[in-house]
Write a protein that holds these residues in place. Structure first.
Motif, short mmCIF file in Angstrom:
data_model
loop_
_atom_site.label_atom_id
_atom_site.label_comp_id
_atom_site.label_asym_id
_atom_site.label_seq_id
_atom_site.Cartn_x
_atom_site.Cartn_y
_atom_site.Cartn_z
N HIS A 6 0.81 -1.23 0.00
CA HIS A 6 0.00 0.00 0.00
C HIS A 6 0.85 1.28 0.00
N THR A 16 -10.79 -4.17 3.99
CA THR A 16 -11.13 -4.83 2.72
C THR A 16 -12.63 -5.17 2.66
N HIS A 44 -7.49 1.64 1.16
CA HIS A 44 -7.25 0.97 2.45
C HIS A 44 -6.41 1.92 3.31
P1 13P Z 1 -7.95 -6.08 6.19
O1 13P Z 1 -8.13 -6.52 7.60
O2 13P Z 1 -8.63 -4.78 5.86
O3 13P Z 1 -8.37 -7.17 5.24
O4 13P Z 1 -6.41 -5.78 5.95
C1 13P Z 1 -5.43 -6.76 6.05
C2 13P Z 1 -4.25 -6.43 5.27
O5 13P Z 1 -3.20 -7.05 5.42
C3 13P Z 1 -4.32 -5.34 4.31
O6 13P Z 1 -3.09 -5.18 3.68
#
Ligand code: 13P
Ligand code: SF4
Length: 301
Positions: A160, A202, A185
């Motif tokens: 990210h 997510t 995210h």
């Molecule tokens: P989430 O819990 O939103 O799925 O995120 C986990 C993750 O590793 C995002 O990079």
């Protein structure tokens, strides 16, 4: 259920297709706690399997590929994290679930991307000082969101963190038609989060796309490519595109999640492959369970 197979949204498509449950970090723990399987094959990254082991110590938990770590774990030096905690004894240490068991024992409460806003906001409202680890981007975003100035550790998600706001703006400018949205995210860089129409875990990003009220529109998504496939399946009529990385690359694949191939998962299911998460001591499990349980039982006052 004898052997349960769960997968994160970023797991390979063919693994998600055969999984008993697919979801975000919070949904995954809740699903396995509800099912209480005798054996669990976890097609996520290792901190997810370890978290499941802490919550279900009597379950045999198999990680299809043991090298599937997470940069938020590998970038975090445990001694520096201890110092961060020890230098701020007057604060609640809020820790993102993307952390090893050894890291979690240094936390007062664990959060996921699905509940970080509510939990930190409530701690602040209750007059508590807060420090946040290990994700710098998520902590910086929460600080901006609440006008807060909690101390934030320095690790990042290598997937990210590479999303680049300038490339995204450039591509958006070249798109002349229709309505344009950006969703992201919270592990993404702060300048990109500042221009996002929606920020969430997510599961929450997928829900946002499923409930998108218009029949047309272009949505740029700053997260891993596996989830974007699910978004496209859910709303094939929409133009859903990955946000761009540095140099305009479309490098939104988590190399660790993708190690859990169908072959590795099938071998783990059959008992001929994978690694059992059987190396955590009872003391470590008991100490790490406390901040996770605190999150699971958290009530917003
Ligand atoms: P989430 O819990 O939103 O799925 O995120 C986990 C993750 O590793 C995002 O990079
Ligand atoms: Fe870790 Fe980033 Fe991969 Fe998520 S996408 S598992 S935070 S490296």
């Amino acid at each position: 259920m004898d052997t349960m197979l769960v997968a994160h949204w970023y797991a390979p498509e063919e693994v998600k297709e055969i999984a008993d449950y697919v979801g975000d970090s919070l949904g995954l723990i809740q699903a396995v706690q509800k099912e209480q399987p005798k054996r669990l094959v976890f097609a996520g990254v290792r901190f997810m399997s370890e978290t499941a082991k802490v919550m279900l110590p009597d379950t045999e938990i198999i990680q299809p590929d043991f090298e599937s770590t997470c940069s938020l774990v590998t970038q975090t030096n445990i001694d520096e994290l201890k110092k961060f905690r020890d230098d701020n004894q007057d604060s609640t240490h809020v820790m993102y679930i993307n952390s090893s068991v050894e890291m979690k024992v240094l936390a007062d409460i664990i959060v996921t991307s699905a509940n970080v806003n509510a939990i930190v906001e409530n701690e602040i409202k209750n007059g508590n000082k807060v420090i946040f680890s290990p994700d710098k981007n998520m902590g910086t975003y929460i600080n901006k969101e609440f006008g807060y100035d909690m101390k934030v550790f320095t690790s990042v998600c290598e997937v990210h963190d590479q999303f680049n706001v300038e490339y995204l703006k450039q591509e958006m400018r070249s798109w002349t038609d229709g309505i344009k949205y950006v969703i992201a995210h919270p592990e993404s860089p702060i300048d990109l989060l500042e221009m996002a129409d929606f920020i969430g875990s997510t599961n929450k990003m997928l829900e946002w796309v499923k409930n998108f009220p218009n029949k047309v529109g272009t949505i740029w998504v700053a997260t891993e490519g596996g989830l974007i496939n699910d978004m496209k399946k859910a709303r094939p009529e929409l133009d859903i595109r990955p946000a761009l990385g540095y140099n305009g690359c479309q490098c939104n694949q988590c190399p660790y999640m993708k190690r859990n191939t169908l072959e590795a998962v099938n071998a783990a299911m059959a008992g001929t492959g994978g690694t059992s998460i059987d190396y955590l001591t009872n003391d470590l499990i008991d100490a790490a369970r406390k901040p996770i349980e605190r999150m699971l039982n958290y009530t917003i006052e």
